[in-house]
Design a protein around this motif. Structure first.
Motif: not given
Length: 142
Positions: A24-42
């Motif tokens: 996970t990380c935090q990123k600004l979108l539309k001046r709001e901080e959102i969480e981005v989640a990466f769920m990789p396979d292997e």
């Protein structure tokens, strides 16, 4: 909890929670901080990180279409199950929804989580988007 940090020029610090194998990380979108989640396979984390950059670039542009799709679906549900209280309009739903996070696994499909601003009893509105970038489902989480 045993976490690992990955530094990325675009995303900043991506944190891997090894207990649940989620990045996970935090990123600004539309001046709001959102969480981005990466769920990789292997071993496809780097491919997902690159795919998500493309998706993120289009999120601002497509956010309104995703909220309108969700509002249409929610209005159908709302009319079936909510018999008391004030009537809510599609425009009101669209304007009150705020993106909180999105998650991407392998491939280019992704899920968006929106704050419902009390419309659905303070639950999260999930919008599912297919690999072509088209919304394909809505759920109320919680």
């Amino acid at each position: 909890m045993n976490n690992v940090e990955i530094h990325d020029e675009f995303w900043g610090i991506i944190i891997k929670d090894q207990d649940i194998d989620l990045y996970t990380c935090q990123k600004l979108l539309k001046r709001e901080e959102i969480e981005v989640a990466f769920m990789p396979d292997e071993d496809d984390l780097h491919e997902i990180i690159e795919n998500v950059k493309e998706i993120f670039a289009l999120l601002d542009e497509n956010d309104m279409a995703f909220r309108e799709y969700a509002a249409d679906e929610l209005l159908n549900h709302y009319r079936e199950h909510m018999v008391e209280g004030p009537t809510i309009t599609k425009a009101e739903i669209v304007n009150r929804m705020r993106i909180e996070s999105f998650s991407v696994g392998s491939g280019k499909s992704f899920d968006l989580s929106y704050n419902d601003d009390g419309i659905c009893g303070n639950h999260i509105i999930m919008v599912f988007v297919d690999e072509q970038g088209e919304p394909c489902g809505v759920d109320i989480a919680g």
